[in-house]
Design a protein around this motif. Structure first.
Motif, PDB file in Angstrom:
ATOM      1  N   LEU A 272       0.834  -1.198   0.000  1.00 41.72           N
ATOM      2  CA  LEU A 272       0.000   0.000   0.000  1.00 41.72           C
ATOM      3  C   LEU A 272       0.872   1.252   0.000  1.00 41.72           C
ATOM      4  CD1 LEU A 272      -2.775  -0.961   2.610  1.00 41.72           C
ATOM      5  CD2 LEU A 272      -2.980  -0.923   0.124  1.00 41.72           C
ATOM      6  N   GLY A 273       1.949   1.218   0.767  1.00 43.41           N
ATOM      7  CA  GLY A 273       2.877   2.346   0.777  1.00 43.41           C
ATOM      8  C   GLY A 273       3.550   2.556  -0.562  1.00 43.41           C
ATOM      9  N   LYS A 274       3.878   1.458  -1.229  1.00 48.06           N
ATOM     10  CA  LYS A 274       4.516   1.575  -2.544  1.00 48.06           C
ATOM     11  C   LYS A 274       3.560   2.168  -3.580  1.00 48.06           C
ATOM     12  CE  LYS A 274       7.819  -2.224  -1.933  1.00 48.06           C
ATOM     13  NZ  LYS A 274       8.270  -3.555  -2.415  1.00 48.06           N
ATOM     14  N   VAL A 275       2.317   1.713  -3.553  1.00 40.09           N
ATOM     15  CA  VAL A 275       1.332   2.265  -4.488  1.00 40.09           C
ATOM     16  C   VAL A 275       1.057   3.728  -4.170  1.00 40.09           C
ATOM     17  CG1 VAL A 275      -1.004   2.049  -5.392  1.00 40.09           C
ATOM     18  CG2 VAL A 275       0.297  -0.006  -4.817  1.00 40.09           C
ATOM     19  N   LEU A 276       1.004   4.054  -2.891  1.00 37.33           N
ATOM     20  CA  LEU A 276       0.809   5.445  -2.476  1.00 37.33           C
ATOM     21  C   LEU A 276       1.939   6.327  -2.984  1.00 37.33           C
ATOM     22  CD1 LEU A 276      -0.828   7.485  -0.753  1.00 37.33           C
ATOM     23  CD2 LEU A 276       0.513   6.742   1.224  1.00 37.33           C
ATOM     24  N   ALA A 277       3.156   5.825  -2.948  1.00 38.08           N
ATOM     25  CA  ALA A 277       4.302   6.579  -3.464  1.00 38.08           C
ATOM     26  C   ALA A 277       4.172   6.821  -4.964  1.00 38.08           C
ATOM     27  CB  ALA A 277       5.599   5.831  -3.164  1.00 38.08           C
ATOM     28  N   MET A 432      -6.850  -1.754  -3.639  1.00 36.84           N
ATOM     29  CA  MET A 432      -6.999  -3.139  -4.097  1.00 36.84           C
ATOM     30  C   MET A 432      -5.707  -3.645  -4.722  1.00 36.84           C
ATOM     31  SD  MET A 432     -10.910  -3.365  -5.509  1.00 36.84           S
ATOM     32  CE  MET A 432     -10.695  -2.116  -6.778  1.00 36.84           C
ATOM     33  N   GLU A 433      -5.013  -2.772  -5.459  1.00 36.90           N
ATOM     34  CA  GLU A 433      -3.733  -3.167  -6.053  1.00 36.90           C
ATOM     35  C   GLU A 433      -2.716  -3.503  -4.976  1.00 36.90           C
ATOM     36  OE1 GLU A 433      -0.057  -1.187  -8.637  1.00 36.90           O
ATOM     37  OE2 GLU A 433      -2.021  -0.188  -8.593  1.00 36.90           O
ATOM     38  N   GLY A 434      -2.650  -2.676  -3.924  1.00 40.19           N
ATOM     39  CA  GLY A 434      -1.680  -2.898  -2.867  1.00 40.19           C
ATOM     40  C   GLY A 434      -1.939  -4.176  -2.100  1.00 40.19           C
ATOM     41  N   ILE A 435      -3.201  -4.437  -1.802  1.00 38.30           N
ATOM     42  CA  ILE A 435      -3.542  -5.649  -1.063  1.00 38.30           C
ATOM     43  C   ILE A 435      -3.394  -6.889  -1.939  1.00 38.30           C
ATOM     44  CG2 ILE A 435      -5.456  -6.867   0.092  1.00 38.30           C
ATOM     45  CD1 ILE A 435      -6.406  -4.140   1.091  1.00 38.30           C
ATOM     46  N   GLY A 436      -3.617  -6.714  -3.226  1.00 37.87           N
ATOM     47  CA  GLY A 436      -3.475  -7.834  -4.155  1.00 37.87           C
ATOM     48  C   GLY A 436      -4.782  -8.414  -4.594  1.00 37.87           C
ATOM     49  N   ARG A 437      -5.830  -7.577  -4.615  1.00 35.42           N
ATOM     50  CA  ARG A 437      -7.147  -8.026  -5.050  1.00 35.42           C
ATOM     51  C   ARG A 437      -7.457  -7.504  -6.438  1.00 35.42           C
ATOM     52  NH1 ARG A 437      -8.936 -11.885  -1.322  1.00 35.42           N
ATOM     53  NH2 ARG A 437      -8.985 -11.020   0.756  1.00 35.42           N
ATOM     54  N   GLU A 438      -8.255  -8.262  -7.176  1.00 33.08           N
ATOM     55  CA  GLU A 438      -8.756  -7.825  -8.466  1.00 33.08           C
ATOM     56  C   GLU A 438     -10.259  -8.029  -8.499  1.00 33.08           C
ATOM     57  OE1 GLU A 438      -6.820  -9.912 -11.563  1.00 33.08           O
ATOM     58  OE2 GLU A 438      -4.841  -9.034 -11.190  1.00 33.08           O
ATOM     59  N   LYS A 439     -10.939  -7.145  -9.186  1.00 34.61           N
ATOM     60  CA  LYS A 439     -12.389  -7.270  -9.298  1.00 34.61           C
ATOM     61  C   LYS A 439     -12.751  -8.469 -10.174  1.00 34.61           C
ATOM     62  CE  LYS A 439     -14.398  -2.762  -8.327  1.00 34.61           C
ATOM     63  NZ  LYS A 439     -15.296  -1.694  -8.821  1.00 34.61           N
ATOM     64  N   VAL A 440     -13.657  -9.288  -9.660  1.00 31.90           N
ATOM     65  CA  VAL A 440     -14.192 -10.408 -10.426  1.00 31.90           C
ATOM     66  C   VAL A 440     -15.709 -10.304 -10.376  1.00 31.90           C
ATOM     67  CG1 VAL A 440     -14.331 -12.909 -10.638  1.00 31.90           C
ATOM     68  CG2 VAL A 440     -12.206 -11.842  -9.829  1.00 31.90           C
ATOM     69  N   ASN A 441     -16.320 -10.106 -11.539  1.00 31.73           N
ATOM     70  CA  ASN A 441     -17.776  -9.923 -11.607  1.00 31.73           C
ATOM     71  C   ASN A 441     -18.247  -8.802 -10.672  1.00 31.73           C
ATOM     72  OD1 ASN A 441     -18.007 -12.081 -13.425  1.00 31.73           O
ATOM     73  ND2 ASN A 441     -18.128 -13.563 -11.753  1.00 31.73           N
ATOM     74  N   ASP A 442     -17.515  -7.679 -10.720  1.00 28.05           N
ATOM     75  CA  ASP A 442     -17.832  -6.495  -9.922  1.00 28.05           C
ATOM     76  C   ASP A 442     -17.569  -6.685  -8.429  1.00 28.05           C
ATOM     77  OD1 ASP A 442     -18.604  -4.936 -12.106  1.00 28.05           O
ATOM     78  OD2 ASP A 442     -20.653  -5.719 -12.042  1.00 28.05           O
ATOM     79  N   GLY A 445     -13.699  -9.057  -3.336  1.00 29.44           N
ATOM     80  CA  GLY A 445     -13.397  -9.860  -2.163  1.00 29.44           C
ATOM     81  C   GLY A 445     -13.245  -9.063  -0.894  1.00 29.44           C
ATOM     82  N   GLN A 446     -13.484  -7.750  -0.945  1.00 27.28           N
ATOM     83  CA  GLN A 446     -13.321  -6.890   0.216  1.00 27.28           C
ATOM     84  C   GLN A 446     -14.547  -6.010   0.400  1.00 27.28           C
ATOM     85  OE1 GLN A 446      -8.651  -6.183  -0.846  1.00 27.28           O
ATOM     86  NE2 GLN A 446      -9.735  -4.543   0.173  1.00 27.28           N
ATOM     87  N   CYS A 447     -14.788  -5.634   1.640  1.00 23.65           N
ATOM     88  CA  CYS A 447     -15.795  -4.616   1.925  1.00 23.65           C
ATOM     89  C   CYS A 447     -15.125  -3.252   1.815  1.00 23.65           C
ATOM     90  CB  CYS A 447     -16.386  -4.805   3.312  1.00 23.65           C
ATOM     91  SG  CYS A 447     -17.594  -3.524   3.757  1.00 23.65           S
ATOM     92  N   LEU A 448     -15.644  -2.421   0.934  1.00 20.87           N
ATOM     93  CA  LEU A 448     -15.124  -1.069   0.716  1.00 20.87           C
ATOM     94  C   LEU A 448     -16.138  -0.014   1.129  1.00 20.87           C
ATOM     95  CD1 LEU A 448     -13.700  -1.745  -2.863  1.00 20.87           C
ATOM     96  CD2 LEU A 448     -12.338  -1.548  -0.774  1.00 20.87           C
TER      97      LEU A 448
END
Length: 474
Positions: A272-277, A432-442, A445-448
């Motif tokens: 998450l820190g890397k993506v934030l940078a 989502m990129e930092g945690i390692g999640r990708e959207k599948v059928n909208d 896998g996380q509550c946002l």
């Protein structure tokens, strides 16, 4: 009360063990490793196959239990709980596990999460004659179990689970079995492990390490697991819905040495820190993180930018949760009791201060002021999560929209109010990129919901409360 360093608090942690001769002590150590999830109360219930015994109290695990207490808790099955209160009272009567006794047997229950239909269900049960002893939403499940009409406790639990909505990781203990259940969205974490010939369950896998248990797998959304002397049995009490683990578990709540969904928390925060940078770079001399949950993200930001990471903020480990404060002026200075700026690191420097979230904004303002008073030439605030603009109804103490500063002020207004030179948040896609999640059928896998307002369960009108009112709570 001393002001909390952090702006968010999560309700609790649950732990259970079956098939270990010293179940109470195993649970005691497990609760120690979950102490970060709740510091207001702790409790353990054990079974010796004939009766349940309980000990619980207000305070930290070390404050509640001593050797004599643990010696009295004889049995090879146990559940335990550490608690943080969001809504409702923090009285002893609400301390968990809750234990209920009847002519047909005893039941103890520990709960992590929040039932969004608890108020409506409680009113209905009271109309039918139920008398509640606590203000905890957890007691609702016990009344539903008792009123189910099923003679078999597992069938009664399945019936009760079908009537509650929201976030829950439940641990149930009866004389001859330990049962655990996770809500159909899997909003709260819960894992299964093996210790010797027995089994353990825990809100976080870090508890397995301290007791020498082997991680087996995560409990699945909508799953009920029964563990007894005959072994372990799994069944689905509800079809699994779109998985939606709370994003703040990765951002803030869980310990860095835990794994959730096969994702290590430290690695996720570092990413998450890397993506934030990548999203919000800035010219600076040092990067520092607000202890403790922001340190991993700060390390990732520093690695990605090449700016040195330094301990610009130090946490005082020996300040208790309560402190006599005779005046408002002293309460305002309370953050200094828990955090100190390292002048030798920040003096004359352009500082990037990494924090995991901003809730009400008061703590961030005080930390920025502290860094500048220590000589920081510039303070650039970077947040390793998106703006929290919606309340959480699933077990985090943000139950009203109005208390969230990002819902009422622009980023520039927040920056100006906290005195920072710049302020930037991570995007939802970056999260989502930092945690390692990708959207599948909208679904990702996380509550946002706290970032987007897209709640995985129905909130209104189930609660019979307007959107902006405090609901539920333990």
């Amino acid at each position: 009360m001393l002001p909390e360093i952090r702006g968010l608090n999560e309700e609790c942690g649950v732990f259970g063990v079956w098939g270990h001769e010293d179940a109470a002590r195993i649970t005691y150590y497990g609760l120690h490793s979950l102490q970060h999830r709740g510091q207001e109360g702790a409790g353990i219930v054990v079974t010796d196959k004939e009766k349940l015994r309980i000990h619980k109290g207000m305070g930290l695990v070390n404050d509640v239990f001593n050797e004599t207490d643990l010696d009295r808790l004889i049995g090879d099955g146990a559940i335990g709980h550490v608690r943080y209160t969001t809504a409702g009272s923090s009285d002893f009567i609400n301390c968990q596990p809750l234990q209920f006794n009847s002519q047909t047997g005893s039941l103890a229950v520990a709960h992590n999460g929040n039932l969004v239909n608890a108020n409506a269900t409680k009113r209905q049960l009271e109309h039918q004659g139920s008398i509640f002893q606590t203000t905890s939403d957890t007691e609702v499940i016990a009344h539903l179990i008792k009123r189910s009409g099923y003679p078999d406790v597992k069938d009664a639990i399945k019936s009760a689970l079908s009537m509650v909505k929201g976030a829950y990781a439940f641990a149930f203990l009866v004389e001859d079995a330990l049962m655990v259940a996770l809500d159909p969205h899997g909003l709260r974490p819960l894992s299964l492990g093996k210790i010797g010939d027995g089994y353990v369950v825990s809100s976080e896998t870090c508890a397995f390490d301290i007791i020498g248990a082997e991680y087996i797998r995560d409990v699945q959304p909508g799953e009920l697991i029964t563990i007894n002397d005959q072994g372990i049995q799994s069944e689905m009490f509800s079809p699994a819905s779109a998985p939606a683990i709370c994003s703040m578990e990765y951002v803030y709540f869980a310990r860095p040495d835990s794994n959730i969904g096969n994702i290590n928390i430290h690695h996720a925060r570092k990413n998450l820190g890397k993506v934030l940078a990548k999203e919000s770079p800035v010219e600076a001399d040092v990067v520092t993180g607000v202890p403790d949950s922001s340190i991993s993200a700060a390390i990732g930001y520093a690695e990605a930018t090449g700016i040195p990471y330094e301990l610009g903020l130090i946490k005082n480990r020996y300040v208790g949760r309560t402190f006599i404060q005779p005046s408002q002026a002293l309460r305002e200075q309370g953050v200094r009791m828990k955090l100190s700026a390292v002048r030798g690191v920040v003096d004359g420097k352009r500082v990037v201060m990494i924090d995991d979230s901003i809730v009400r904004g008061t703590t961030s303002r005080r930390i920025v002021k502290m860094l500048k008073e220590a000589g920081a030439k510039e303070v650039h605030v970077r947040i390793s999560s998106p703006p929290i603009v919606n309340p959480c109804f699933y077990g985090i103490d943000t139950s009203t929209k109005g208390e969230l500063v990002a819902s009422t002020k622009s980023i520039e207004e927040m920056r100006e109010e906290m005195g920072a030179d710049t302020l930037a948040y991570l995007s939802v896609d970056g999260l989502m990129e930092g945690i390692g999640r990708e959207k599948v059928n909208d679904h990702c896998g996380q509550c946002l919901a706290c970032f987007t307002g897209d709640y995985p369960t129905e909130i209104y009108p189930e609660t019979d409360h307007p959107y902006d009112k405090v609901i539920g709570g333990k």
